[in-house]
Design a protein around this motif. Sequence first.
Motif, PDB file in Angstrom:
ATOM      1  N   PHE A  28      21.844  -2.995  27.202  1.00 18.65           N
ATOM      2  CA  PHE A  28      20.953  -3.085  28.367  1.00 18.65           C
ATOM      3  C   PHE A  28      21.707  -2.849  29.675  1.00 18.65           C
ATOM      4  N   ASP A  29      22.892  -3.467  29.793  1.00 24.85           N
ATOM      5  CA  ASP A  29      23.650  -3.336  31.042  1.00 24.85           C
ATOM      6  C   ASP A  29      24.064  -1.898  31.321  1.00 24.85           C
ATOM      7  N   ILE A  30      24.502  -1.200  30.311  1.00 21.47           N
ATOM      8  CA  ILE A  30      24.927   0.181  30.572  1.00 21.47           C
ATOM      9  C   ILE A  30      23.725   1.061  30.923  1.00 21.47           C
ATOM     10  N   THR A  65      35.164  -2.887  31.619  1.00 19.72           N
ATOM     11  CA  THR A  65      35.131  -1.484  31.190  1.00 19.72           C
ATOM     12  C   THR A  65      33.984  -0.750  31.882  1.00 19.72           C
ATOM     13  N   LEU A  66      32.821  -1.395  31.970  1.00 19.07           N
ATOM     14  CA  LEU A  66      31.679  -0.748  32.644  1.00 19.07           C
ATOM     15  C   LEU A  66      31.999  -0.468  34.106  1.00 19.07           C
ATOM     16  N   VAL A  67      32.646  -1.402  34.762  1.00 16.52           N
ATOM     17  CA  VAL A  67      33.025  -1.185  36.169  1.00 16.52           C
ATOM     18  C   VAL A  67      33.969   0.013  36.262  1.00 16.52           C
ATOM     19  N   ALA A  68      34.966   0.048  35.364  1.00 18.68           N
ATOM     20  CA  ALA A  68      35.930   1.154  35.389  1.00 18.68           C
ATOM     21  C   ALA A  68      35.221   2.496  35.151  1.00 18.68           C
ATOM     22  N   LEU A  69      34.277   2.521  34.206  1.00 17.38           N
ATOM     23  CA  LEU A  69      33.540   3.761  33.919  1.00 17.38           C
ATOM     24  C   LEU A  69      32.700   4.177  35.125  1.00 17.38           C
ATOM     25  N   ARG A 106      29.470  -3.632  40.585  1.00 21.27           N
ATOM     26  CA  ARG A 106      29.596  -5.059  40.248  1.00 21.27           C
ATOM     27  C   ARG A 106      28.330  -5.823  40.607  1.00 21.27           C
ATOM     28  N   ALA A 107      27.721  -5.455  41.746  1.00 21.35           N
ATOM     29  CA  ALA A 107      26.498  -6.149  42.176  1.00 21.35           C
ATOM     30  C   ALA A 107      25.362  -5.897  41.178  1.00 21.35           C
TER      31      ALA A 107
END
Lengths: 238, 238
Positions: free
Chosen positions: A99-101, A137-141, A153-154
Motif C-alpha cells: 500500500f505504501d509504495i 528503502t522507500l525514501v531512498a527510492l 517522508r511526509a
Amino acid sequence: MRVEIWSDIACPWCYIGKARFEKGLAAFAHRDDVEVVHRSFELDPGRAKGDTAPVLEMLAKKYGRTPDEARAMEAHVASNAHSEGLGYRTEGRDHGNTFDIHRLLHLAKARGRQGELLDLAYRANFAEERSVFDTDTLVALGVEAGLDETEVRAVLADETAYADDVRQDEREAAELGADGVPFFVLDRRYGVSGGRPAEVFTQALEQAWKGRALQPLGTGTDVDAETCGPDGCEVPGA
Amino acid sequence: MRVEIWSDIACPWCYIGKARFEKGLAAFAHRDDVEVVHRSFELDPGRAKGDTAPVLEMLAKKYGRTPDEARAMEAHVASNAHSEGLGYRTEGRDHGNTFDIHRLLHLAKARGRQGELLDLAYRANFAEERSVFDTDTLVALGVEAGLDETEVRAVLADETAYADDVRQDEREAAELGADGVPFFVLDRRYGVSGGRPAEVFTQALEQAWKGRALQPLGTGTDVDAETCGPDGCEVPGA
C-alpha cells in the motif's frame, strides 16, 4: 491513445510484462501518441503493514507448495525475466503489503516522476532484493526517482496521503473485471490480461488504434440536424 | 463515465443542446457517475478578433439568405430555446471570434469554475445579448463565475494564455470527425452529433454505460496465463 497498466510491485509478471509491453510499444508505429499511466493493484491487501515473509516460504505456506515446487516456480519466472534482459534473484526476496509504495507512486505521478519510481521499485524488489516494505528503502527510492525527501517522508508518515487514489484505482480495476495483474487497458475499450509476449501488445495497440473511431448514436436520418459548423447552423426545413 | 461536449458560445444549438443533454442526464440512473467536460470549438476561427457583426446581417451576407429568411431561421431557433425554458432574443445579437472566451473557459476549468462561466456566457450571448466579444463583458462574466479579476484580465491580455488548450481541443474534435457542434463524446467511444431531444441523450448514456465492458485482446486459450492475483501467480505448467 491512453494505456493504463494495473500492476503491483510485488508481482513478477507485472515486472516482466512491463518490459514486454514496452518492447511491443516500441514496435508500434504510433508509439509517440501513446500515453502510459500506472494504476495501483495490491496482491495482498489483507496483510498487515510491516508483516513481511520470505517469498519462497510464503509461496509454500499460502499456496500449499513444497519448498521445491516454490523454488521451481521462481526459477521459471526468473528465466522469463532473464529472457527480457531483466535481473531476477530467486532467493532472499520478501513479500509484504504494498500500500505504501502505491501511495508513493501516486505522489510521484503528481510530481511527474512516476515512471522513474516504478522502474526503480521493480528493480529494487526483483533484481536487487532491497526490501520495498521498509520505509528507509522507500525514501531512498523516492529520492533516486527525483522526489523531495521531506515530501516523501511526509507522505509515508501520513497513511491517508494518496490513499484515496490507490483505492480509486483498485475500485476501477474491479469494475473493469480485473482480478489479476498485470492488466492493460487501452483507451478504456480493450483489455489485455497478463504479461504477454511483445507481439501481442503490438497487435493490441494496432487494433485499438483502428478502433478509435467513434460509434455514432442517435443520428436518425439527418446527421447534420441541429448542429452549427463553419458553414452555418442547420435548421430543419430552412 | 465521462462525457466531453465540444461547443461554441456563438452556437445556438450548443446552448439549446446543453439544456437538452442536462435533461437527458437527469433521467439517467447513473447520473452521479458521469463527469461532464467542456471542449472548445470555434465556429468562425478565421474572423479577426474584434471584428463583430450583427447576427442577422452575418447570416444574410455569409450564407446568402434574405433578411426575412435569416429572421425566420432565428425565430425557429428561438422557439426551440423557449421550449427548453431558455431565454433567446432574436435581435441585436453580435457574431464574432470566440477564441478569447474559450481561453477564459480553460482558465475557469483550472480553477474549478468552468460550468459556472459556461452558463453565464451562454446566457449573456443569447438571452441578455451582452457582447461576449468585448473584454469588459468577459471580465464581468469571469468575476460573476467566481474567478479572480486580476487573473482574468491577465489571461485576456496575454493571447498565448490557454491558447494551446483551445487548439488541442480543436485538433481532437477534428480527429474524432466532428465538423459541427454541439458534439457529445461518451467515454471516447460513442458520439452524438447535434442538440438532440433529451431522450436521445438518456438512451445514448444507457448504451454507453452498458458498453463499458472491455473487449479482451490477445487472450489465447489460457486467460489466466502470466498474471498474479490474490491467490498467487499463474505459472504455466506449474
